[in-house]
Design a protein around this motif. Structure first.
Motif, short mmCIF file in Angstrom:
data_model
loop_
_atom_site.label_atom_id
_atom_site.label_comp_id
_atom_site.label_asym_id
_atom_site.label_seq_id
_atom_site.Cartn_x
_atom_site.Cartn_y
_atom_site.Cartn_z
N UNK A 1 -28.68 -21.19 20.29
CA UNK A 1 -28.39 -21.61 18.91
C UNK A 1 -27.00 -22.20 18.79
N UNK A 2 -26.02 -21.52 19.36
CA UNK A 2 -24.65 -21.99 19.23
C UNK A 2 -24.47 -23.35 19.89
N UNK A 3 -25.00 -23.48 21.10
CA UNK A 3 -24.83 -24.74 21.83
C UNK A 3 -25.58 -25.88 21.15
N UNK A 4 -26.89 -25.68 20.92
CA UNK A 4 -27.71 -26.76 20.37
C UNK A 4 -27.44 -26.93 18.87
N UNK A 5 -27.43 -25.81 18.14
CA UNK A 5 -27.27 -25.90 16.69
C UNK A 5 -25.95 -26.51 16.27
N UNK A 6 -24.87 -26.08 16.90
CA UNK A 6 -23.54 -26.59 16.53
C UNK A 6 -23.42 -28.07 16.86
N UNK A 7 -23.86 -28.45 18.05
CA UNK A 7 -23.73 -29.84 18.46
C UNK A 7 -24.72 -30.75 17.72
N UNK A 8 -25.77 -30.16 17.19
CA UNK A 8 -26.77 -30.92 16.45
C UNK A 8 -26.32 -31.14 15.00
N UNK A 9 -25.59 -30.18 14.44
CA UNK A 9 -25.27 -30.19 13.02
C UNK A 9 -24.39 -31.37 12.62
N UNK A 10 -23.28 -31.58 13.31
CA UNK A 10 -22.35 -32.64 12.91
C UNK A 10 -22.98 -34.03 13.04
#
Length: 458
Positions: free
Chosen positions: A403-412
């Protein structure tokens, strides 16, 4: 004869913005707009009234002689507009004509006062644009006064000159107003033109019913049709018509525009069908800001590390198969996206290998604003992004770990892409050189209201 539609026309060109159709939009032009239109319209009306007066033919001795007459200047000290309930508009103006008569023995200058009253009927035309027609036009002239104290002109000639000028102006003033209204109708016809929404997509407005005219406003129902590759986007029919309450928005503004949720639904459907909401997020090796690579992912998923012993960049392919859902509650607009994200790795031969895919749910806060003739939006994430594994080619995946890797990089990138798209704006109904100014946007249950001033740029 290109002037009066800048004044009287300024009010009327905004009318097409309203609807009880499948993509309901309602615009009201309020009484506050009339004083602005009156101020803007004085100078163009002055130019329009400066018509050519043919010579006066009168007998001098036994011969018919021409006396040349020229309008030197026209001043409109007073121009007023008001609504006529169930009909249209009434124009009331006063004008002073400064006229030079090239008579013998010396030229004569006169000031001729006029009071003008004209009623304009506003209706829906055959091509679904507003059509304006002059139903009555009544110029009333007072006695002319002689400038410069000249009294050498014979009283008989002075009477003949005034009679001639009044006869000419009585016809020409009303003809001029009618011609200018026809020019206005041509301008109003441009409202059905296509305006771009995004790649390969456009929006077009058309009037769907006769105008509603009260003592306080003029309103029209307008339908917005959106096109993708030249084909209209069709929404399921809505049984309920969009009705804009009265009053609503900011009190005393010139224009009130109501946009139903149906219009936003159609715009989002268009963007989704056009693929404009899809994006690719590409990783780079040796980047601390974007650790989308197999090395970072391999620390969370052992199978990735085994298949890719050497670091390779990752790509997130974001696809919105489902149409975004917009919701309006009082003071609150939200947007729900459910994108499908496929995580791919670049192999040594530059092919892409699918590692796994995610179903994502993200809620966004939506803020709306108006810039000139466009409605723009900006979003921010509400709460947490939810991820669920849809398929995997690398074995078991702990969603909380990725979640942290994909979610954070996906959000911006998602927000940047979406805000860039919404920042382009959706065109509101308008014509060339006419803008909404000092606009406020209010969100109500199921619809949006724009309270705005108007500005005409010559």
């Amino acid at each position: 004869m290109t002037g009066v539609h800048h004044g009287l026309g300024l009010l009327l060109v905004l009318l097409p913005t309203v609807s009880a159709s499948s993509t309901g939009t309602v615009v009201r032009i309020n009484r506050a707009a009339l004083s602005y239109v009156s101020d803007v319209g004085k100078v163009p009306l002055q130019r329009a009234l400066k018509v050519i007066v043919p010579p006066l033919l009168d007998w001098r001795g036994e011969m018919l002689q021409p006396t040349r007459i020229q309008i030197l200047d026209v001043r409109v000290p007073h121009l007023d507009l008001k609504f006529i309930a169930g009909f249209g508009l009434r124009l009331m103006a006063t004008a002073n004509f400064t006229i030079k008569v090239f008579c013998i023995p010396e030229p004569l200058e006169l000031v001729l006062p006029m009071t003008l009253t004209a009623d304009a009927h506003v209706a829906r035309g055959p091509i679904r644009t507003p059509v304006v027609s002059i139903s009555t036009c009544s110029p009333l002239f007072s006695l002319a006064s002689v400038l410069n104290g000249s009294n050498s002109t014979s009283p008989l000639l002075l009477v003949l000159v005034q009679k001639h000028i009044k006869a000419v102006l009585s016809n020409k003033v009303c003809l001029c107003i009618s011609n200018l209204v026809q020019d206005l109708n041509i301008r109003l016809g441009t409202l059905i033109g296509l305006s771009p929404v995004g790649p390969e997509s456009q929006i077009r407005y058309s009037v769907v019913s006769e105008p509603i005219i009260t003592d306080d406003y003029i309103a029209l129902d307008v339908n917005a049709i959106l096109f993708l590759l030249g084909q209209p986007i069709v929404l399921p029919l809505h049984s309920a018509s969009f009705v804009l309450p009265w009053p609503v928005g900011t009190e005393g503004v010139m224009a009130t525009v109501g946009l139903s949720q149906q219009l936003f639904d159609c715009v989002l459907l268009l963007l989704q069908k056009a693929g404009a909401l899809n994006l690719d997020v590409t990783g780079e090796l040796n980047s601390d800001d974007n650790p989308l690579n197999t090395s970072a992912l391999g620390r969370l998923i052992p199978e990735v590390a085994r298949q890719f012993p050497n670091p390779m960049p990752l790509v997130l392919k974001v696809h919105l198969g489902a149409t975004p859902v917009i919701t309006f509650h009082t003071h609150n607009a939200t947007l729900r996206l459910q994108p499908f994200v496929e995580v791919l790795a670049t192999s040594s031969n530059s092919d892409f290998q699918s590692l796994f895919s995610l179903e994502v749910a993200v809620n966004l806060s939506l803020q709306l604003s108006v810039s000139k003739v466009k409605l723009r939006g900006v979003t921010s994430v509400l709460g947490d992004i939810r991820l669920m594994v849809a398929a995997s080619n690398v074995g078991f995946i702990d969603v909380e770990q990725v979640h942290t890797l994909v979610g954070t990089l996906f959000q911006k990138p998602l927000l940047d892409h979406l805000n860039a798209l919404l920042g382009m704006g959706i065109a509101l109904p308008s014509v060339v050189n006419l803008y909404y100014t000092n606009s406020e946007v209010f969100v109500y249950e199921g619809y949006v209201v724009i309270s705005s001033g108007l500005f005409y740029q010559r």
